[in-house]
Every structure is written in structure tokens, then in C-alpha cells.
Design a protein around this motif. Sequence first.
Motif, short mmCIF file in Angstrom:
data_model
loop_
_atom_site.label_atom_id
_atom_site.label_comp_id
_atom_site.label_asym_id
_atom_site.label_seq_id
_atom_site.Cartn_x
_atom_site.Cartn_y
_atom_site.Cartn_z
N ALA A 123 0.83 -1.21 0.00
CA ALA A 123 0.00 0.00 0.00
C ALA A 123 0.87 1.26 0.00
O ALA A 123 0.52 2.26 -0.65
N LEU A 124 1.99 1.23 0.73
CA LEU A 124 2.90 2.37 0.75
C LEU A 124 3.48 2.64 -0.63
O LEU A 124 3.57 3.80 -1.07
N GLN A 125 3.86 1.57 -1.33
CA GLN A 125 4.39 1.74 -2.68
C GLN A 125 3.33 2.32 -3.61
O GLN A 125 3.62 3.19 -4.44
N LYS A 126 2.11 1.85 -3.49
CA LYS A 126 1.03 2.36 -4.34
C LYS A 126 0.76 3.84 -4.06
O LYS A 126 0.48 4.61 -4.98
N ALA A 127 0.86 4.23 -2.79
CA ALA A 127 0.54 5.60 -2.41
C ALA A 127 1.66 6.57 -2.74
O ALA A 127 1.41 7.72 -3.12
N HIS A 128 2.92 6.13 -2.62
CA HIS A 128 4.04 7.07 -2.72
C HIS A 128 5.08 6.70 -3.77
O HIS A 128 5.99 7.49 -4.03
N PHE A 133 10.83 7.78 -5.23
CA PHE A 133 10.72 6.90 -4.06
C PHE A 133 10.29 5.51 -4.47
O PHE A 133 9.43 5.35 -5.35
N GLN A 134 10.87 4.50 -3.79
CA GLN A 134 10.48 3.11 -4.06
C GLN A 134 10.63 2.27 -2.80
O GLN A 134 11.61 2.40 -2.05
N VAL A 135 9.64 1.41 -2.57
CA VAL A 135 9.78 0.35 -1.57
C VAL A 135 10.51 -0.79 -2.26
O VAL A 135 10.03 -1.33 -3.26
N LEU A 136 11.66 -1.16 -1.73
CA LEU A 136 12.46 -2.25 -2.30
C LEU A 136 12.45 -3.41 -1.30
O LEU A 136 13.24 -3.45 -0.36
N ALA A 137 11.50 -4.32 -1.47
CA ALA A 137 11.35 -5.46 -0.57
C ALA A 137 12.13 -6.65 -1.14
O ALA A 137 11.81 -7.13 -2.23
N ASP A 153 1.42 -13.47 -4.71
CA ASP A 153 0.23 -13.58 -5.56
C ASP A 153 -1.01 -13.86 -4.71
O ASP A 153 -2.08 -13.30 -4.94
N GLU A 154 -0.84 -14.72 -3.71
CA GLU A 154 -1.96 -15.13 -2.87
C GLU A 154 -2.56 -13.96 -2.09
O GLU A 154 -3.78 -13.86 -1.95
N ILE A 155 -1.70 -13.07 -1.58
CA ILE A 155 -2.20 -11.97 -0.76
C ILE A 155 -2.42 -10.68 -1.57
O ILE A 155 -2.77 -9.64 -1.01
N GLY A 156 -2.21 -10.76 -2.87
CA GLY A 156 -2.50 -9.62 -3.72
C GLY A 156 -1.48 -8.50 -3.70
O GLY A 156 -1.81 -7.35 -3.98
N VAL A 157 -0.22 -8.84 -3.39
CA VAL A 157 0.85 -7.84 -3.46
C VAL A 157 1.24 -7.68 -4.92
O VAL A 157 1.86 -8.57 -5.51
N ASP A 158 0.89 -6.54 -5.49
CA ASP A 158 1.06 -6.36 -6.93
C ASP A 158 1.89 -5.14 -7.31
O ASP A 158 2.10 -4.87 -8.49
N ALA A 159 2.40 -4.40 -6.31
CA ALA A 159 3.13 -3.18 -6.62
C ALA A 159 4.62 -3.25 -6.28
O ALA A 159 5.37 -2.36 -6.65
N LEU A 160 5.03 -4.30 -5.59
CA LEU A 160 6.41 -4.35 -5.10
C LEU A 160 7.39 -5.04 -6.04
O LEU A 160 8.57 -4.72 -6.05
N GLY A 161 6.92 -6.00 -6.81
CA GLY A 161 7.86 -6.80 -7.59
C GLY A 161 8.56 -7.80 -6.67
O GLY A 161 8.53 -7.67 -5.44
N LEU A 162 9.16 -8.81 -7.25
CA LEU A 162 9.85 -9.83 -6.48
C LEU A 162 11.35 -9.67 -6.65
O LEU A 162 11.92 -10.00 -7.70
N TYR A 163 12.00 -9.14 -5.62
CA TYR A 163 13.46 -9.05 -5.57
C TYR A 163 13.93 -10.10 -4.57
O TYR A 163 13.32 -10.29 -3.51
N ARG A 164 15.05 -10.78 -4.89
CA ARG A 164 15.45 -11.92 -4.07
C ARG A 164 16.96 -11.98 -3.86
O ARG A 164 17.74 -11.54 -4.69
N ASP A 165 17.32 -12.57 -2.71
CA ASP A 165 18.70 -12.95 -2.44
C ASP A 165 18.67 -14.28 -1.71
O ASP A 165 18.59 -14.33 -0.48
#
Length: 220
Positions: A123-128, A133-137, A153-165
Motif C-alpha cells: 500500500a505504501l508503494q502504491k501511495a508514494h 521513491f520506491q519500496v524495495l522489498a 500472488d496469494e495476498i494480492g501484493v502487486d506493486a512491489l515486484g519480487l526481488y530476491r537474495d
Amino acid sequence: MTEKRPLGLPSAKLVAFAAVAGIVAGAAAVYVKQAGSGNGGDTADVGQCAASVEKATSLKPFTTGEVAAMVAATQPRVIGGLSFKDQGDKDLTLADFSGKTILLNLWATWCVPCREEMPALNALQKAHGNDRFQVLAINIDTGASDKPKAFLDEIGVDALGLYRDASMGVFNSMKREGLAFGLPATLLIDDKGCLLGAMNGPAAWDGKDASALIKAAVGG
């Protein structure tokens, strides 16, 4: 702020988590001030992050309420050496996001507080989220990306993208810096790559306190 969170903890419980985390993060700030960055980069950071000292200080009045666990940096410095991948398996570092203020959040599917705060970060990424500015999760599950992707996908997170380590190298680097003691761990980094603040524990990122903090960090 929405009254009902899809999978989220009640706001009061998130704040309670954050208050405890703030004590830990405060200890981290003391450790970092005394021990330095541990990578020999402090001297080089002085010039690059000189202007960030005033910015970090100016954020202290905004580290309150639901984001009270965010500890403003007393000695802003460059956060470097963090390598991760995007959903297409492309190698990235924080340098790829230069010019933006970044809220860097480390999370994993096995971390319950992480799972609870993901909708709020979305929601923060969608708002700001914008070109400043970017939320980098960054997910640190080991193994393939199937599990974290399915969870988002299950919880509807659609604005963050999938970054991984999957190597957990990002977490271990932050731990050595005295900035991460567990998950979730969050850093606020300015557009020059300099640390403005650090938080251990979850927060209600979809609330008015978080919004005020991000607006102050990004500036006019």
C-alpha cells in the motif's frame, strides 16, 4: 489507514512489536557509531553523505507513533555491497536505484511479522511510489522463487515486484553492519545511497505516520 488488514496484525500489535524493536535498533545505532561500517568505507562516505546528516536529523520528529522503531542515523554513510536479483534473475545492487529514496525491507515467507506487513508495504508503494521513491522489498528465502512468488500472488501484493537474495548475503551484510538482528529489517536510504535510518521489526507502513516519514525523507 484501513481498519482491516488482509493478513495483517492489528495496528496496536504492530506498534507493540515496533516499540520493542526500537530498543534493539537503538542499541544497533550505538554499535554502528562505535564500530564503524566494518568495510573501511567511512572516510570515503564523509563527502558523499555530508548533506545527508542534516536530512537524517530532520527526520527524528517523524520517527513516532507507528514508525517509532525507525532510528535516525547519527552518521549517515553509504550502504554498499548489497547484491540481489530481480524476478528475471538479473543481478542488481543499490546503485541501480540511485536517484531514488529507498525503503529497503528484508523479508521471508517463514517470518510471520514479515508476512503480516507485506500488504502495508504494498500500500505504501502504491501511495508514494514514483521516480523519486520506491519500496524495495527483498526476499531472502533460500531455494527457488516459487514459494515467495506464490505468497505475494496469494495476498494480492502487486506493486512491489519480487526481488530476491537466496544466499542471504544481503541480510548477513546488514547484520555485520549492526543494522539487522532478525526479520523484518528495514533501512531508509536517500537518493545518494546514504543511510538515513534503520528499523528492526514490523511497522504499519500504510498508516499516516509512515506516510509523513516518507514525505519528509523524499522532501520537496
